[in-house]
Design a protein around this motif. Structure first.
Motif, mmCIF file in Angstrom:
data_model
loop_
_atom_site.group_PDB
_atom_site.id
_atom_site.type_symbol
_atom_site.label_atom_id
_atom_site.label_comp_id
_atom_site.label_asym_id
_atom_site.label_seq_id
_atom_site.Cartn_x
_atom_site.Cartn_y
_atom_site.Cartn_z
ATOM 1 N N ARG A 1 -9.567 -1.574 4.300
ATOM 2 C CA ARG A 1 -9.854 -0.752 5.473
ATOM 3 C C ARG A 1 -8.883 0.354 5.521
ATOM 4 N N ARG A 2 -7.544 0.218 5.233
ATOM 5 C CA ARG A 2 -6.916 1.341 5.424
ATOM 6 C C ARG A 2 -6.994 2.467 4.300
ATOM 7 N N ALA B 1 -7.269 -5.746 4.627
ATOM 8 C CA ALA B 1 -6.530 -4.634 5.276
ATOM 9 C C ALA B 1 -6.299 -3.483 4.401
ATOM 10 N N ALA B 2 -5.791 -3.671 3.358
ATOM 11 C CA ALA B 2 -5.550 -2.464 2.295
ATOM 12 C C ALA B 2 -7.002 -1.844 2.201
ATOM 13 N N TYR C 1 0.915 -1.082 0.135
ATOM 14 C CA TYR C 1 0.009 -0.024 -0.012
ATOM 15 C C TYR C 1 0.748 1.171 -0.066
ATOM 16 N N SER D 1 -8.339 6.547 5.584
ATOM 17 C CA SER D 1 -7.205 7.436 5.104
ATOM 18 C C SER D 1 -7.804 8.566 4.489
ATOM 19 N N SER E 1 0.554 5.659 -0.596
ATOM 20 C CA SER E 1 -0.014 6.776 -0.791
ATOM 21 C C SER E 1 0.642 7.753 -1.697
#
Length: 252
Positions: free
Chosen positions: A47-48, A44-45, A14, A52, A16
């Motif tokens: 959810r992140r 998990a990605a 992941y 974010s 940004s």
């Protein structure tokens, strides 16, 4: 390919970049097949991403040979749990950047994305009828491309080229080999500069307008039920019952 993708031991990367999340399936030694680690990493990605400040996500595969070869048949995970819009609600836009093979469950992943940029090398395949099993999520493909085309692809199990996928509306744009991620990022940056409330509202409205196949509906219902069973309120309710006191729920 995202920097250091092959060097990392993480199953899903992941990163940004200017309010754009780059989510990379990082299992190139096995054509980015989806095992338990990849499934957990994708969940998990998402959810992140939800939590974010990133406004758009691009999901891709490490390397050029395969977006993903689909579920690892030696230990197939439960696909619905990591599918955006099925196991995990994602209201921000998602763009798939596809190169090489996109097989089985990874086709469903692209199906659940809002947009798709494909390299001219992309090949889509759904061989479940040949292998003797199905999870059924692919059935919703018939609500996203013409019915007869969807049935041919699902039942016959023959590969579909990037150009054919573009012609039937499964892919938004076909680009030269190696340019799929850059083009997807360019689209994502444009979206990231637009009004996020409008984008999420329109995505939600379109999602409500699309018919859902039975497996997709069941997956969404199970995700909601599991969220209740994993909640603070569930634990508080049990504790209050055992202690014979009024519960103090917090809605989480």
């Amino acid at each position: 390919m995202p920097p250091e993708a092959d060097a990392s031991t993480e199953a899903v990367l992941y990163e940004s970049r200017d309010r754009v999340a780059i989510i990379t399936i990082n299992n190139p030694a096995k054509a980015n097949s989806i095992n338990a680690d990849v499934a957990l990493g994708l969940a998990a990605a998402w959810r992140r991403f939800n939590a974010s400040d990133d406004r758009v996500a691009v999901v891709t595969g490490a390397g050029e040979k395969a977006f993903s070869a689909g579920a690892d048949l030696d230990a197939p995970p439960e696909l619905r749990r990591f599918m955006p819009g099925v196991g995990i609600k994602v209201e921000k836009p998602i763009i798939a950047a596809v190169s090489g093979w996109c097989v089985g469950g990874s086709v469903v992943l692209v199906q659940m994305c809002d947009l798709c940029i494909a390299s001219e090398t992309a090949r889509f395949s759904y061989p479940e009828a040949k292998l003797g099993f199905t999870g059924g999520l692919i059935s919703s493909l018939a609500t996203r491309i013409p019915h007869k085309v969807a049935m041919e692809f699902i039942l016959m199990g023959e590969p579909m080229t990037a150009q054919r996928a573009y012609e039937v509306g499964f892919v938004n744009k076909v680009v030269p080999a190696g340019q799929h991620l850059a083009e997807a990022e360019a689209w994502a940056r444009k979206l990231a500069g637009m009004a996020p409330l409008v984008l999420t509202t329109l995505k939600r409205f379109v999602g409500e307008a699309l018919p859902r196949g039975p497996s997709e509906q069941a997956g969404r219902a199970l995700a909601d039920i599991e969220a209740v069973w994993g909640s603070d309120d569930y634990r508080e309710g049990l504790a209050a019952f055992k202690a014979k006191r009024p519960p103090d729920y917090n809605g989480r």
